[in-house]
Design a protein around this motif. Structure first.
Motif: not given
Length: 258
Positions: A9-10, A74-75, A35-39
């Protein structure tokens, strides 16, 4: 049945993650997650192919994708009930935490303070809730702890799509990611393209490029040697990213781009 999987997760939008995701040299599904998160969901099971501990793979990936980026990553990982995470941000130290299958904490409580600071969570109220995940709780197993963590990250805007749930089978996560509008496949396109388009690309021609390149080589070469000695592909990726950045920075003609 053993359920094994991982998820990155970025804390930024997919467009910003895409260049850095190429550096992992693995086929990935990149999906919006708030919003402003990517998996980022692995297309395969690289930890099985490499014969490397799952936590090392996800820690190495989180470190590699966040190197030089202005956002943290975060992984998350889970393996037969045991769960954990790694928090990476720029050139700062990557921190990890884990829970055993029965939910017993196995890590330094200070990790939660670092997580809260890097992801912009409230240093009082949110940190208090995060620290509860480090306390004994007979009613919470490892998977419940991981779900509790993602629920707290929702306070910072994380909104995992339906079915993209940590702790589930890897195949189910891939199927869920493919149904999310805006999901795309990311694959390896070569070091030069990946580095130039990544977060450190502008530094290749900047006035401090040589100093940064030397620092990256100084950090990347020992890490790469250590990871190869340990046969750790996850950390080898992080070392290779730093080494590639440093080499290109030193070798590049340091002229402003027209």
């Amino acid at each position: 049945m053993t359920i094994t999987g991982g998820l990155l997760l970025c804390r930024t939008d997919p467009r910003s993650v895409r260049p850095s995701a190429h550096l992992l040299r693995e086929p990935l599904l990149l999906a919006p997650a708030g919003r402003d998160w990517t998996a980022l969901v692995p297309e395969g099971k690289p930890w099985r192919d490499a014969g490397e501990p799952l936590d090392d793979v996800l820690s190495g990936w989180a470190t590699a994708i966040a190197v030089g980026a202005p956002w943290p990553a975060i992984g998350l990982w889970w393996n037969d009930g045991e769960t954990g995470f790694a928090v990476a941000a720029g050139f700062r130290r990557t921190v990890t935490y884990a829970w055993r299958a029965d939910g017993t904490p196995a890590g330094a409580p200070d990790t939660m303070r670092i997580l809260a600071a890097r992801f912009g969570l409230d240093p009082v109220l949110d940190l208090e809730d995060l620290e509860r995940l480090t306390k004994p709780d007979p009613s919470a197993d490892g998977r419940a702890r991981l779900l509790g963590l993602t629920a707290l990250l929702a306070r910072a805007g994380l909104a995992l799509p339906p079915g993209l749930t940590p702790g589930g089978p890897a195949g189910r996560l891939r199927e869920a990611a493919r149904t999310v509008p805006g999901t795309e496949t990311v694959d390896w396109s070569g070091w030069r393209d990946a580095v130039e388009s990544g977060p450190l690309g502008p530094w290749l021609r900047g006035p401090r490029a040589r100093a940064l390149g030397a620092a990256q080589l100084a950090a990347g070469l020992p890490l790469l040697a250590w990871s190869l000695h340990r046969r750790s592909p996850g950390w080898a990726t992080a070392g290779a990213v730093l080494t590639a950045h440093g080499t290109l920075s030193l070798a590049y003609p340091h002229r402003p781009r027209p």
